[in-house]
Design an enzyme around this catalytic site. Structure first.
Site, PDB file in Angstrom:
ATOM      1  N   HIS A  29       0.540  -0.721  -0.263  1.00  0.00           N
ATOM      2  CA  HIS A  29      -0.287   0.247  -0.165  1.00  0.00           C
ATOM      3  C   HIS A  29       0.325   1.477  -0.124  1.00  0.00           C
ATOM      4  O   HIS A  29      -0.027   2.461   0.372  1.00  0.00           O
ATOM      5  CB  HIS A  29      -0.664   0.113   0.946  1.00  0.00           C
ATOM      6  CG  HIS A  29      -0.035   0.267   2.452  1.00  0.00           C
ATOM      7  ND1 HIS A  29       0.186  -0.777   2.886  1.00  0.00           N
ATOM      8  CD2 HIS A  29      -0.067   1.300   3.949  1.00  0.00           C
ATOM      9  CE1 HIS A  29       1.146  -0.625   4.033  1.00  0.00           C
ATOM     10  NE2 HIS A  29       1.081   0.898   4.562  1.00  0.00           N
TER      11      HIS A  29
HETATM   12  C1  UD1 Z   1      -2.302   5.537   5.534  1.00  0.00           C
HETATM   13  C2  UD1 Z   1      -1.180   5.959   6.706  1.00  0.00           C
HETATM   14  C3  UD1 Z   1       0.285   4.870   5.958  1.00  0.00           C
HETATM   15  C4  UD1 Z   1      -0.289   3.527   7.099  1.00  0.00           C
HETATM   16  C5  UD1 Z   1      -1.754   3.313   6.216  1.00  0.00           C
HETATM   17  C6  UD1 Z   1      -1.989   1.881   6.387  1.00  0.00           C
HETATM   18  C7  UD1 Z   1      -0.606   8.253   5.947  1.00  0.00           C
HETATM   19  C8  UD1 Z   1       0.252   9.642   4.741  1.00  0.00           C
HETATM   20  N1  UD1 Z   1      -1.186   7.171   5.598  1.00  0.00           N
HETATM   21  O1  UD1 Z   1      -2.215   5.197   3.886  1.00  0.00           O
HETATM   22  O2  UD1 Z   1       1.246   5.582   7.176  1.00  0.00           O
HETATM   23  O3  UD1 Z   1       1.173   2.540   6.717  1.00  0.00           O
HETATM   24  O4  UD1 Z   1      -2.127   3.903   6.104  1.00  0.00           O
HETATM   25  O5  UD1 Z   1      -3.283   0.835   5.922  1.00  0.00           O
HETATM   26  O6  UD1 Z   1      -1.665   8.206   7.204  1.00  0.00           O
HETATM   27  N2  UD1 Z   1      -9.575   4.429   1.605  1.00  0.00           N
HETATM   28  C9  UD1 Z   1     -10.869   3.621   2.139  1.00  0.00           C
HETATM   29  N3  UD1 Z   1     -11.533   3.785   3.187  1.00  0.00           N
HETATM   30  C10 UD1 Z   1     -11.091   3.610   4.460  1.00  0.00           C
HETATM   31  C11 UD1 Z   1      -9.567   4.570   4.363  1.00  0.00           C
HETATM   32  C12 UD1 Z   1      -9.286   4.867   3.240  1.00  0.00           C
HETATM   33  O7  UD1 Z   1     -11.404   3.431   0.524  1.00  0.00           O
HETATM   34  O8  UD1 Z   1     -11.055   2.898   5.462  1.00  0.00           O
HETATM   35  C13 UD1 Z   1      -8.813   4.788   0.413  1.00  0.00           C
HETATM   36  C14 UD1 Z   1      -9.762   6.077  -0.135  1.00  0.00           C
HETATM   37  O9  UD1 Z   1      -9.750   6.629  -1.341  1.00  0.00           O
HETATM   38  C15 UD1 Z   1      -8.323   7.137   0.325  1.00  0.00           C
HETATM   39  C16 UD1 Z   1      -6.775   5.665   0.473  1.00  0.00           C
HETATM   40  O10 UD1 Z   1      -7.758   4.874   0.830  1.00  0.00           O
HETATM   41  O11 UD1 Z   1      -8.172   8.397  -0.171  1.00  0.00           O
HETATM   42  C17 UD1 Z   1      -5.692   6.375   1.322  1.00  0.00           C
HETATM   43  O12 UD1 Z   1      -6.311   6.273   2.814  1.00  0.00           O
HETATM   44  P1  UD1 Z   1      -5.035   7.358   3.261  1.00  0.00           P
HETATM   45  O13 UD1 Z   1      -5.672   7.513   5.071  1.00  0.00           O
HETATM   46  O14 UD1 Z   1      -5.154   8.922   2.994  1.00  0.00           O
HETATM   47  O15 UD1 Z   1      -3.963   6.374   3.173  1.00  0.00           O
HETATM   48  P2  UD1 Z   1      -3.528   5.185   3.601  1.00  0.00           P
HETATM   49  O16 UD1 Z   1      -2.962   4.577   2.146  1.00  0.00           O
HETATM   50  O17 UD1 Z   1      -4.414   4.553   3.719  1.00  0.00           O
HETATM   51  N1  UDP Z   2      -3.300  -6.055   8.234  1.00  0.00           N
HETATM   52  C1  UDP Z   2      -4.780  -6.606   8.784  1.00  0.00           C
HETATM   53  N2  UDP Z   2      -5.480  -7.140   7.834  1.00  0.00           N
HETATM   54  C2  UDP Z   2      -4.533  -7.224   6.346  1.00  0.00           C
HETATM   55  C3  UDP Z   2      -3.488  -6.469   5.976  1.00  0.00           C
HETATM   56  C4  UDP Z   2      -3.003  -6.135   7.270  1.00  0.00           C
HETATM   57  O1  UDP Z   2      -4.765  -6.938   9.738  1.00  0.00           O
HETATM   58  O2  UDP Z   2      -5.138  -6.720   5.292  1.00  0.00           O
HETATM   59  C5  UDP Z   2      -2.356  -5.684   9.735  1.00  0.00           C
HETATM   60  C6  UDP Z   2      -1.198  -6.801  10.211  1.00  0.00           C
HETATM   61  O3  UDP Z   2      -1.240  -7.326  10.953  1.00  0.00           O
HETATM   62  C7  UDP Z   2      -0.589  -5.269  10.591  1.00  0.00           C
HETATM   63  C8  UDP Z   2      -1.657  -4.096  10.500  1.00  0.00           C
HETATM   64  O4  UDP Z   2      -2.244  -4.731  10.013  1.00  0.00           O
HETATM   65  O5  UDP Z   2      -0.761  -5.513  12.365  1.00  0.00           O
HETATM   66  C9  UDP Z   2      -0.521  -3.150   9.513  1.00  0.00           C
HETATM   67  O6  UDP Z   2      -1.127  -2.393   9.440  1.00  0.00           O
HETATM   68  P1  UDP Z   2      -0.645  -1.721   7.121  1.00  0.00           P
HETATM   69  O7  UDP Z   2      -0.123  -2.928   6.725  1.00  0.00           O
HETATM   70  O8  UDP Z   2      -2.183  -1.439   7.619  1.00  0.00           O
HETATM   71  O9  UDP Z   2       0.622  -0.165   8.163  1.00  0.00           O
HETATM   72  P2  UDP Z   2       1.797   0.510   8.371  1.00  0.00           P
HETATM   73  O10 UDP Z   2       2.043  -1.232   9.359  1.00  0.00           O
HETATM   74  O11 UDP Z   2       2.647  -0.093   6.806  1.00  0.00           O
HETATM   75  O12 UDP Z   2       1.960   1.251   8.909  1.00  0.00           O
END
Ligand code: UD1
Ligand code: UDP
Length: 365
Positions: free
Chosen positions: A207
């Site tokens: 992601h």
């Molecule tokens: C965010 C965090 C990242 C973290 C990740 C974990 C920041 C800058 N990024 O990235 O550090 O590793 O979460 O998963 O804070 N969206 C949905 N449903 C949701 C949430 C998001 O559809 O419940 C979609 C939306 O289109 C949104 C995109 O995902 O624009 C990105 O979501 P966002 O929270 O901005 O960043 P992540 O890539 O999820």
């Molecule tokens: N995780 C989860 N479901 C998924 C992918 C990841 O529960 O489909 C869990 C994973 O085991 C870990 C956490 O989400 O506990 C990590 O979050 P993510 O990768 O979204 O964010 P990051 O750690 O990169 O910020």
């Protein structure tokens, strides 16, 4: 003094970090009056509510409902709502975890209102400022009064940035507190049967914007997964950002036809742990997954050029492979042939990090 502690969470990886702290506060009711604030950065059921259920988190006391947006929009919305809340609530301490936009927004509001701030998972550095999380980490740490670190290298990073040694507390890893608590429970998950994973398989999560938002990079990673899935079944829960890019770049149709790549919705925490535990290899760009695989002893290939979690490489099962097709395939093949990296569990990744944090916070004057 009984402390009113405002705990700010917003995105998936925050939930497993705050869960053990919420348990510890409750053990000291004379010392702590915790408030749980969910910013709403992540809002889909399978990115949020599912985790509250599985981690035994209390329902948030406050839900800010900020949702998605550009970095500035999302950060600003969290700040505006949190400021209103803190002006009313006047907490004695704000606790933020990890490195997402909600983390930095919480830190900025606390600092401007002169409320003491604690950062759980401080001092991690990829030394790559193009990574949005790195900016969030640097800002949050600069503003924090209590910096709780997961590894010794974090202290070195913080001292280099001029942070006072007295503010740094090496306590271990709260994410691993949660893992150790729920590992046995996760093994009861039937996700493997549901996906038909009867033999060896790999687990994939992606992601990071640097991987999935850049068409050419994403195409190269996918081409490596295509080769690997011909030799090893892969389970790939697709993050919403990644799903959007697969569709936008026109990759979805082709990739969903690859017979041994199982594209599924994001899974819950227990399914995620279960899948990682049984996997021959994990291919990921997640921060948390690099740590979890180290504790589970599963070889992890990190599809990035750097990591803010070097201890998972020097001590754990993590290998940094970048986003090049050849290297990803080569390293994955090693694991398929039984030559995956082994490692040991880093110091203080022992299930007691939250306990150590609470001990420090209890001593506050
Ligand atoms: C965010 C965090 C990242 C973290 C990740 C974990 C920041 C800058 N990024 O990235 O550090 O590793 O979460 O998963 O804070 N969206 C949905 N449903 C949701 C949430 C998001 O559809 O419940 C979609 C939306 O289109 C949104 C995109 O995902 O624009 C990105 O979501 P966002 O929270 O901005 O960043 P992540 O890539 O999820
Ligand atoms: N995780 C989860 N479901 C998924 C992918 C990841 O529960 O489909 C869990 C994973 O085991 C870990 C956490 O989400 O506990 C990590 O979050 P993510 O990768 O979204 O964010 P990051 O750690 O990169 O910020």
């Amino acid at each position: 003094m009984k402390q009113r502690v405002l705990n700010v969470v917003g995105a998936r990886p925050n939930f497993m970090k705050i869960a053990p702290l919420m348990v510890e506060y409750r053990k000291h009711p004379a010392h702590f009056d915790p408030v749980l604030v969910h910013t709403g950065q992540h809002y889909d059921d399978n990115m949020s509510q599912l985790f509250f259920d599985q981690l035994g988190l209390p329902k948030p006391d406050v839900y800010l409902g900020v949702g998605s947006g550009s970095h500035a929009e999302q950060t600003a919305k969290v700040m505006v709502e949190l400021e209103k809340l803190m002006l009313k609530d006047r907490p004695d301490l704000v606790v933020v975890v990890g490195d997402v936009n909600s983390t930095m927004a919480g830190a900025l509001v606390a600092a401007k209102l002169c409320v003491p701030l604690a950062h759980v998972e401080a001092g991690l550095r990829s030394h790559d400022r193009t990574m949005p999380e790195e900016v969030n980490r640097v800002v949050t740490d600069a503003l924090s009064d209590y910096l709780f670190t997961t590894s010794e290298d974090a202290r070195v990073n913080l001292l280099r940035e001029g942070i006072d040694d007295g503010k740094i507390h090496f306590v271990g890893n709260v994410m691993i507190d949660t893992l150790l608590k729920l590992k046995a429970e996760s093994l009861k998950s039937e996700i493997r049967q549901r996906l038909g994973l009867t033999g060896k398989y790999g687990f994939v999560t992606l992601h990071r914007p640097s991987n999935v938002d850049v068409r050419e990079t994403f195409a190269e990673i996918l081409s490596a997964l295509d080769v690997i899935q011909k030799e090893l079944v892969l389970a790939f829960p697709v993050h919403p950002r990644t799903k959007a890019r697969l569709e936008e770049f026109g990759f979805w149709e082709e990739v969903s036809r690859w017979p041994n790549l199982k594209l599924i919705e994001p899974v819950g925490y227990l399914d995620s742990l279960c899948l990682m535990t049984g996997a021959t290899v994990v291919l990921t760009d997640s921060g948390g997954v690099q740590e979890e695989t180290t504790v589970l002893g599963t070889p992890c290939l990190t599809i990035r050029v750097n990591t803010e979690r070097p201890v998972t490489v020097t001590e754990g099962t993590n290998t940094i492979v970048g986003a090049s097709h050849a290297r990803i395939v080569e390293e994955a093949r090693k694991t398929i042939h039984g030559h995956g990296k082994r490692g040991r569990v880093p110091k203080y990744w022992d299930g007691r990090a939250a306990e150590r944090i609470i001990e420090v916070l209890r001593q506050r004057k």
